[in-house]
Design a protein around this motif. Structure first.
Motif, PDB file in Angstrom:
ATOM      1  N   THR A  73      -3.407   3.192 -29.733  1.00 10.24           N
ATOM      2  CA  THR A  73      -1.952   3.318 -29.470  1.00 10.24           C
ATOM      3  C   THR A  73      -1.147   1.870 -29.886  1.00 10.24           C
ATOM      4  O   THR A  73      -1.537   0.953 -30.026  1.00 10.24           O
ATOM      5  CB  THR A  73      -1.436   3.652 -28.113  1.00 10.24           C
ATOM      6  OG1 THR A  73      -0.107   3.862 -27.939  1.00 10.24           O
ATOM      7  CG2 THR A  73      -1.980   2.286 -27.072  1.00 10.24           C
ATOM      8  N   ASN A  75       1.881   1.399 -28.665  1.00  8.25           N
ATOM      9  CA  ASN A  75       2.446   1.052 -27.665  1.00  8.25           C
ATOM     10  C   ASN A  75       2.233  -0.418 -27.118  1.00  8.25           C
ATOM     11  O   ASN A  75       1.094  -0.459 -26.920  1.00  8.25           O
ATOM     12  CB  ASN A  75       2.428   2.090 -26.428  1.00  8.25           C
ATOM     13  CG  ASN A  75       2.866   3.609 -26.648  1.00  8.25           C
ATOM     14  OD1 ASN A  75       3.886   3.649 -27.314  1.00  8.25           O
ATOM     15  ND2 ASN A  75       2.147   4.640 -26.091  1.00  8.25           N
ATOM     16  N   GLY A  77       1.116  -1.819 -24.271  1.00  8.65           N
ATOM     17  CA  GLY A  77       0.458  -1.916 -23.125  1.00  8.65           C
ATOM     18  C   GLY A  77      -0.526  -0.983 -22.832  1.00  8.65           C
ATOM     19  O   GLY A  77      -0.623  -0.277 -23.922  1.00  8.65           O
ATOM     20  N   PHE A  78      -1.199  -0.973 -21.965  1.00  5.60           N
ATOM     21  CA  PHE A  78      -2.470   0.039 -21.748  1.00  5.60           C
ATOM     22  C   PHE A  78      -2.228   1.226 -21.042  1.00  5.60           C
ATOM     23  O   PHE A  78      -3.008   1.989 -21.148  1.00  5.60           O
ATOM     24  CB  PHE A  78      -3.383  -1.121 -21.246  1.00  5.60           C
ATOM     25  CG  PHE A  78      -4.372  -1.806 -21.912  1.00  5.60           C
ATOM     26  CD1 PHE A  78      -5.321  -1.436 -23.001  1.00  5.60           C
ATOM     27  CD2 PHE A  78      -4.185  -2.991 -21.954  1.00  5.60           C
ATOM     28  CE1 PHE A  78      -5.975  -2.410 -23.856  1.00  5.60           C
ATOM     29  CE2 PHE A  78      -4.776  -4.204 -22.822  1.00  5.60           C
ATOM     30  CZ  PHE A  78      -5.738  -3.738 -23.720  1.00  5.60           C
ATOM     31  N   ALA A  79      -1.064   1.511 -20.402  1.00  8.85           N
ATOM     32  CA  ALA A  79      -0.792   2.641 -19.669  1.00  8.85           C
ATOM     33  C   ALA A  79      -1.204   3.685 -20.474  1.00  8.85           C
ATOM     34  O   ALA A  79      -1.878   4.699 -19.862  1.00  8.85           O
ATOM     35  CB  ALA A  79       0.467   2.349 -19.087  1.00  8.85           C
ATOM     36  N   SER A  80      -0.321   4.039 -21.388  1.00 10.46           N
ATOM     37  CA  SER A  80      -0.836   5.366 -22.045  1.00 10.46           C
ATOM     38  C   SER A  80      -2.122   5.561 -22.775  1.00 10.46           C
ATOM     39  O   SER A  80      -2.625   6.662 -22.722  1.00 10.46           O
ATOM     40  CB  SER A  80       0.472   5.800 -23.271  1.00 10.46           C
ATOM     41  OG  SER A  80       0.360   4.590 -24.138  1.00 10.46           O
ATOM     42  N   LYS A  82      -4.842   4.126 -21.463  1.00 10.85           N
ATOM     43  CA  LYS A  82      -5.694   4.466 -20.123  1.00 10.85           C
ATOM     44  C   LYS A  82      -5.556   5.931 -19.808  1.00 10.85           C
ATOM     45  O   LYS A  82      -6.628   6.739 -19.477  1.00 10.85           O
ATOM     46  CB  LYS A  82      -5.441   3.426 -19.294  1.00 10.85           C
ATOM     47  CG  LYS A  82      -6.013   2.123 -19.287  1.00 10.85           C
ATOM     48  CD  LYS A  82      -5.824   1.167 -18.272  1.00 10.85           C
ATOM     49  CE  LYS A  82      -6.396  -0.191 -18.759  1.00 10.85           C
ATOM     50  NZ  LYS A  82      -6.456  -1.102 -17.555  1.00 10.85           N
ATOM     51  N   LEU A  83      -4.432   6.533 -20.100  1.00 15.32           N
ATOM     52  CA  LEU A  83      -4.387   7.874 -19.482  1.00 15.32           C
ATOM     53  C   LEU A  83      -4.906   9.120 -20.558  1.00 15.32           C
ATOM     54  O   LEU A  83      -5.747   9.902 -20.030  1.00 15.32           O
ATOM     55  CB  LEU A  83      -2.759   8.185 -19.188  1.00 15.32           C
ATOM     56  CG  LEU A  83      -1.814   7.749 -18.375  1.00 15.32           C
ATOM     57  CD1 LEU A  83      -0.413   8.123 -18.565  1.00 15.32           C
ATOM     58  CD2 LEU A  83      -2.490   8.279 -16.967  1.00 15.32           C
ATOM     59  N   ARG A 123      -3.010  -1.350 -28.955  1.00 16.46           N
ATOM     60  CA  ARG A 123      -4.066  -1.389 -27.962  1.00 16.46           C
ATOM     61  C   ARG A 123      -5.111  -0.431 -28.225  1.00 16.46           C
ATOM     62  O   ARG A 123      -4.595   0.781 -29.083  1.00 16.46           O
ATOM     63  CB  ARG A 123      -3.668  -0.801 -26.612  1.00 16.46           C
ATOM     64  CG  ARG A 123      -2.450  -1.810 -26.020  1.00 16.46           C
ATOM     65  CD  ARG A 123      -2.789  -3.071 -25.758  1.00 16.46           C
ATOM     66  NE  ARG A 123      -1.914  -3.878 -24.970  1.00 16.46           N
ATOM     67  CZ  ARG A 123      -1.043  -4.942 -25.739  1.00 16.46           C
ATOM     68  NH1 ARG A 123      -1.173  -4.904 -26.832  1.00 16.46           N
ATOM     69  NH2 ARG A 123      -0.207  -5.705 -24.967  1.00 16.46           N
TER      70      ARG A 123
END
Length: 136
Positions: A73, A75, A77-80, A82-83, A123
């Protein structure tokens, strides 16, 4: 040893990922064996490297495939990622995939590595799976 089921396993893994509704909600149709040229989506899934070892026994030829599926990604950050990685894991861990040659004995999640790439703005999460196949 047999590498004969490698293509059948890859086809089944790709099909399972591409047809999963939850994963599609996160990455759309951006699931690639080979990443296309040009602009890439903000988040995508890529089939990656594979290591295969012999697992033949008295019943016939077989192999253990350790393969990587990556979530990448742009993006910050890792949030998206990781989802999406969780969705990939949900699809593949203990999956009962039909192969067009041989059969899948087991498919399990092995490990994951999350890292920053492209000078820390993007990421990537590499998920490694272990598949045991048998050429019946």
């Amino acid at each position: 040893m047999s590498y004969a089921m490698a293509s059948a396993l890859q086809t089944a893994v790709f099909g399972a990922l591409a047809s999963d509704v939850a994963l599609a909600g996160l990455v759309g149709t951006a699931i690639y064996d080979a990443v296309p040229s040009g602009a890439l989506p903000e988040i995508y899934v890529r089939l990656g490297s594979e290591t295969v070892t012999d697992a033949s026994d008295a019943t016939g030829a077989g192999a253990v495939h350790r393969f990587t599926v990556s979530v990448i990604t742009a993006n910050p950050g890792f949030a998206s990622a990781k989802l999406a990685a969780a969705a990939v894991s949900d699809v593949l861990h203990n999956a009962d995939l039909a192969l067009n040659r041989g059969r899948l004995v087991s498919l399990r999640f092995d490990r994951a590595t999350a890292s920053r790439i492209d000078t820390a703005s993007a990421r990537q999460i590499d998920l490694r799976f272990r598949a045991r196949v048998q050429d019946d």
